[in-house]
Design an enzyme around this catalytic site. Structure first.
Site, PDB file in Angstrom:
ATOM      1  N   ASN A 240       1.064  -1.355   0.156  1.00 51.46           N
ATOM      2  CA  ASN A 240       0.162   0.053   0.070  1.00 51.46           C
ATOM      3  C   ASN A 240       0.846   0.789  -0.192  1.00 51.46           C
ATOM      4  O   ASN A 240       1.757   1.446   0.928  1.00 51.46           O
ATOM      5  CB  ASN A 240      -0.804   0.235   1.177  1.00 51.46           C
ATOM      6  CG  ASN A 240      -1.665   1.338   1.272  1.00 51.46           C
ATOM      7  OD1 ASN A 240      -1.792   1.228   2.573  1.00 51.46           O
ATOM      8  ND2 ASN A 240      -1.742   1.499   0.123  1.00 51.46           N
ATOM      9  N   GLY A 241       0.795   2.228  -0.816  1.00 48.37           N
ATOM     10  CA  GLY A 241       1.748   3.331  -1.359  1.00 48.37           C
ATOM     11  C   GLY A 241       2.104   3.767  -3.027  1.00 48.37           C
ATOM     12  O   GLY A 241       1.374   2.838  -3.169  1.00 48.37           O
TER      13      GLY A 241
ATOM     14  N   HIS B 178     -21.852  36.952  -8.863  1.00 44.42           N
ATOM     15  CA  HIS B 178     -20.688  37.449  -9.461  1.00 44.42           C
ATOM     16  C   HIS B 178     -19.837  36.154 -10.532  1.00 44.42           C
ATOM     17  O   HIS B 178     -19.065  35.843 -10.652  1.00 44.42           O
ATOM     18  CB  HIS B 178     -19.484  37.187  -8.121  1.00 44.42           C
ATOM     19  CG  HIS B 178     -19.839  38.662  -7.350  1.00 44.42           C
ATOM     20  ND1 HIS B 178     -19.610  39.798  -7.554  1.00 44.42           N
ATOM     21  CD2 HIS B 178     -20.569  38.772  -6.187  1.00 44.42           C
ATOM     22  CE1 HIS B 178     -20.066  40.461  -6.672  1.00 44.42           C
ATOM     23  NE2 HIS B 178     -20.354  39.843  -5.516  1.00 44.42           N
TER      24      HIS B 178
ATOM     25  N   GLU C 148     -20.164  20.935   1.784  1.00 45.38           N
ATOM     26  CA  GLU C 148     -20.241  19.698   1.716  1.00 45.38           C
ATOM     27  C   GLU C 148     -21.897  18.851   1.160  1.00 45.38           C
ATOM     28  O   GLU C 148     -21.384  17.389   0.491  1.00 45.38           O
ATOM     29  CB  GLU C 148     -20.529  19.525   3.651  1.00 45.38           C
ATOM     30  CG  GLU C 148     -20.921  17.603   4.624  1.00 45.38           C
ATOM     31  CD  GLU C 148     -19.757  16.752   3.850  1.00 45.38           C
ATOM     32  OE1 GLU C 148     -19.123  17.028   3.059  1.00 45.38           O
ATOM     33  OE2 GLU C 148     -19.726  16.079   4.432  1.00 45.38           O
TER      34      GLU C 148
ATOM     35  N   LYS D   2     -20.903  15.353  -0.749  1.00 46.10           N
ATOM     36  CA  LYS D   2     -22.031  14.324  -0.717  1.00 46.10           C
ATOM     37  C   LYS D   2     -22.409  13.973  -1.691  1.00 46.10           C
ATOM     38  O   LYS D   2     -22.624  12.546  -2.178  1.00 46.10           O
ATOM     39  CB  LYS D   2     -22.438  14.121   0.693  1.00 46.10           C
ATOM     40  CG  LYS D   2     -22.102  14.520   1.997  1.00 46.10           C
ATOM     41  CD  LYS D   2     -21.770  13.142   2.617  1.00 46.10           C
ATOM     42  CE  LYS D   2     -20.306  12.883   2.282  1.00 46.10           C
ATOM     43  NZ  LYS D   2     -19.603  13.021   2.734  1.00 46.10           N
TER      44      LYS D   2
ATOM     45  N   GLU E 221     -19.920  12.955  -5.353  1.00 47.50           N
ATOM     46  CA  GLU E 221     -19.677  11.776  -4.386  1.00 47.50           C
ATOM     47  C   GLU E 221     -19.636  10.675  -4.482  1.00 47.50           C
ATOM     48  O   GLU E 221     -19.203   8.887  -4.702  1.00 47.50           O
ATOM     49  CB  GLU E 221     -18.353  11.557  -3.215  1.00 47.50           C
ATOM     50  CG  GLU E 221     -19.051  11.440  -2.261  1.00 47.50           C
ATOM     51  CD  GLU E 221     -17.754  11.709  -0.812  1.00 47.50           C
ATOM     52  OE1 GLU E 221     -16.962  11.104  -1.454  1.00 47.50           O
ATOM     53  OE2 GLU E 221     -18.762  12.220  -0.104  1.00 47.50           O
TER      54      GLU E 221
HETATM   55  C1  F6R Z   1     -15.423  12.671   1.847  1.00 47.42           C
HETATM   56  C2  F6R Z   1     -14.331  12.306   2.091  1.00 47.42           C
HETATM   57  C3  F6R Z   1     -13.194  12.038   1.758  1.00 47.42           C
HETATM   58  C4  F6R Z   1     -12.046  12.656   3.384  1.00 47.42           C
HETATM   59  C5  F6R Z   1     -11.145  12.760   3.152  1.00 47.42           C
HETATM   60  C6  F6R Z   1     -10.211  13.415   4.196  1.00 47.42           C
HETATM   61  O1  F6R Z   1     -16.857  11.738   2.725  1.00 47.42           O
HETATM   62  O2  F6R Z   1     -14.748  11.223   3.244  1.00 47.42           O
HETATM   63  O3  F6R Z   1     -12.605  13.909   0.995  1.00 47.42           O
HETATM   64  O4  F6R Z   1     -13.464  13.348   4.085  1.00 47.42           O
HETATM   65  O5  F6R Z   1     -10.392  12.287   2.267  1.00 47.42           O
HETATM   66  O6  F6R Z   1     -10.048  12.216   4.508  1.00 47.42           O
HETATM   67  P1  F6R Z   1      -9.546  12.147   6.234  1.00 47.42           P
HETATM   68  O7  F6R Z   1     -10.245  12.662   7.336  1.00 47.42           O
HETATM   69  O8  F6R Z   1      -9.602  10.843   6.472  1.00 47.42           O
HETATM   70  O9  F6R Z   1      -8.480  12.186   6.315  1.00 47.42           O
END
Ligand code: F6R
Length: 619
Positions: free
Chosen positions: A100-101, A514, A491, A495, A498
């Site tokens: 992973n990475g 604007h 937000e 939501k 995504e």
């Molecule tokens: C949206 C979502 C992402 C995370 C972002 C940060 O629903 O889950 O936008 O908020 O990838 O992730 P964390 O909070 O784990 O750093």
């Protein structure tokens, strides 16, 4: 961003690995695979697509063996297909690796390995690790891994097995998360604790630049210089049932419905006799009194929580506060110093950009406070202090309960700092505290309206789908709000896009004229957050401007608001009355549910939306 697991013990490794991968699928789900040491051979199976494809394949042709590794992928290098799926093997199929990475220098390593005669099958960066270990292997897997790590640049958590060493599982970590599950006569490796919780609650969090060698009865950890590291396991307090759906159709819906109880737990944990305390916090009151400015850094939903935090902090603590996305902050020589409190907000505590921002801030002498959900995560350990949100495991890729929990922590932190720095009167503090305490009950009341089999938001989602098709799939969403609910507009839009793949934008309503007003005709549906607030009248004017241009308006208003009824809006969503400061915690609930129902109407995979992964551990 990819989940890895490893198992050594006496059980069938295949079962343990598949169960572990099913708990990690939130990290990536475009392909999956396992490799198991079976007698004197390594056998493997990899499949493109969700884990269930691999599971059904292995049901027909199981691989026996008690040592193995597994992987669920979120593609970075090479398209999601069977060849690029992990595990990756060396030329002679004697060893297997999951990763992973990102290995940043893989191209030059690949070139020189190819010159030496190694044969590559995939387009991945990971495959170089398998060939390097092959090159260095002289009968000691751990030693070959150490030599390999010296050549790798980038981020990784890896797990490796070799057919000649059926009693050894080797793992290593540099910037990608890796935990060790400690069992009796068995041990585990995984990207995250849920993968091992069916078997053990004893977990060791690996630190950066550590290598672990697991046998059935032993755990040996060394740093990259080969020095022994002694670590005690921590006990995970939550139960695996918290990572299950509990009768809900999707994790996202379950997590939305948990929010009232989580908020009440946060208040119970942190507030006693109206005094706020953060038990685990290592930053002193003296330090909190001295900061001259606050920088908030985060990504995605956590960024929106941070933006709301900025509104709160400036209003009540009267301290200059600014916010940046982690990916921008880390590369622009940000102006932070010893007088700055940098707040890094991260559900996972592993987001690569946020982690890099944390290190940048600390290098500049700032004090870093992490607001994290995952216990023992890298950000929580590297920050000077941490406040955990304790929202429990969030499995759905689209974040919901972590967001409201982050907001709750910001409310508490704001009131705590305002009291400490004497920027709030006792009367106002008491008033805000009593308003805040009402919120969990109000959230539960609001949610109870959406519990029946069919509710208004489902009907709106149905209506939108019909309209969308009538308009030849041209309909989009615009979310407008002002002041402390503006982050909720962002937000709500995030939501929706995504999980339903519908274009959606969030905007401060005052900015409409604007530019965005040019978008208004009969196509977009405009969600207008118009709860009672100091900018309520201005929001009503914005609604009129949209209606005058033929836009469809969904209004979110405070229960009992009569004026909103005269605005000729198309759909109305009501939320309980509370002080404006706390209204984001209520307003976001229907926004989350609306996104959920729209995605469900369109039949999309809500918990695992395309191209996304829960924990973004690569840049
Ligand atoms: C949206 C979502 C992402 C995370 C972002 C940060 O629903 O889950 O936008 O908020 O990838 O992730 P964390 O909070 O784990 O750093």
């Amino acid at each position: 961003m990819c989940g890895i697991v490893g198992y050594i013990g006496n059980k069938e490794a295949q079962d343990v690995l598949l169960k572990g991968l099913s708990r990690l699928e939130y990290r990536g789900y475009d392909s999956a695979g396992v490799a198991i040491v079976r007698g004197t051979k390594i056998e493997f199976d990899k499949k493109q697509g969700k884990l269930k494809t691999l599971i059904s394949d292995l049901k027909d042709a199981p691989i026996k063996g008690t040592l193995g590794i597994g992987h669920t992928r979120w593609a970075t290098h090479g398209i999601p297909n069977e060849v690029n799926a992990h595990p990756h093997l060396d030329c002679k199929k004697r060893l297997a690796v999951v990763h992973n990475g990102i290995i940043e220098n893989y191209q030059e390593l690949k070139k020189s390995l190819k010159r030496e005669g190694h044969k590559f099958l995939s387009e991945t960066d990971t495959e170089v690790i398998a060939h390097l270990i092959e090159k260095f292997y002289k009968g000691d897997l751990e030693a070959a891994v150490f030599k390999t790590l010296k050549l790798l640049k980038g981020t990784y958590a890896i797990a490796v097995v070799h057919k000649n060493e059926p009693d050894k599982l080797v793992g290593a970590r540099a910037d990608s998360p890796l935990i060790i599950g400690v069992g009796k006569g068995e041990n585990f490796l995984a990207s995250d604790a849920p993968a091992v919780l069916d078997y053990t609650k004893e977990v060791i969090f690996m630190d950066n630049h550590e290598v672990v060698t697991l046998t059935r009865d032993g755990v040996s950890i060394k740093d990259f210089h080969g020095r022994k590291v002694h670590k005690k396991p921590s006990k995970i307090k939550w139960d695996i049932s918290q990572a299950e759906k509990a009768g809900y159709k999707h994790f996202m819906l379950k997590e939305i419905f948990e929010q009232g109880d989580i908020l009440s737990k946060i208040i119970d944990e942190r507030v006693a006799n109206d005094r706020i305390s953060f038990g685990e916090l290592k930053i002193s009151e003296r330090a909190f009194k001295g900061f001259k400015n606050i920088a908030i850094v985060a990504c995605g939903t956590a960024y929106h929580a941070g933006l709301t935090g900025k509104y709160m902090l400036e209003e009540l603590v009267r301290i200059p506060s600014w916010i940046d996305t982690s990916s921008e902050f880390r590369y622009r020589d940000p102006m932070v110093d010893k007088d700055t409190l940098v707040i890094i907000v991260s559900q996972s505590g592993e987001t690569a950009d946020s982690l890099a921002a944390l290190r940048e801030a600390r290098a500049k002498g700032a004090t870093v406070l992490g607001i994290c959900n995952v216990l023992g995560s890298t950000i929580s350990r590297e920050a000077d202090g941490v406040i955990y949100t304790h929202a429990g495991p969030e499995i759905a890729v689209a974040s919901t309960k972590a967001y409201t929990a982050q907001l709750a922590i910001f409310y508490l932190l704001t009131l705590y700092l305002a009291k400490l720095r004497k920027t709030i009167s006792d009367k106002r503090y008491d008033y805000f505290m009593s308003e805040f305490k009402r919120v969990p009950g109000l959230v539960n009341d609001l949610l109870s309206e959406y519990k029946p089999e069919y509710n208004a938001l489902e009907a709106y989602a149905e209506g939108f789908k019909r309209y969308y098709h009538q308009k030849h799939n041209k309909s989009t969403f615009l979310y407008l709000a002002r002041n402390i609910n503006y982050p909720n507009a962002l937000e709500g839009a995030l939501k929706l896009k995504e999980i339903s793949y519908i274009s959606a934008e969030g905007y401060p309503a005052g900015e409409m004229k604007h530019g965005p007003i040019a978008l208004i005709d009969e196509n977009p549906w405009v969600v207008c957050i118009a709860v009672q607030s100091k900018t309520y009248d201005k929001m009503l004017s914005n609604i009129q401007e949209i209606k005058a241009r033929g836009g469809i308006v969904i209004g979110i208003a405070t229960e009992g608001d009569r004026e909103i009824m005269h605005q000729n809006i198309n759909y109305l969503i009501e939320v309980p009355k509370v002080d404006e400061l706390f209204s984001p915690l209520l307003v976001v609930i229907p926004l989350q549910l609306l996104a959920y129902y729209v995605a469900r109407e369109f039949g999309y995979d809500i918990d695992q939306p395309r191209n996304l992964a829960k924990s973004v551990t690569v840049e």
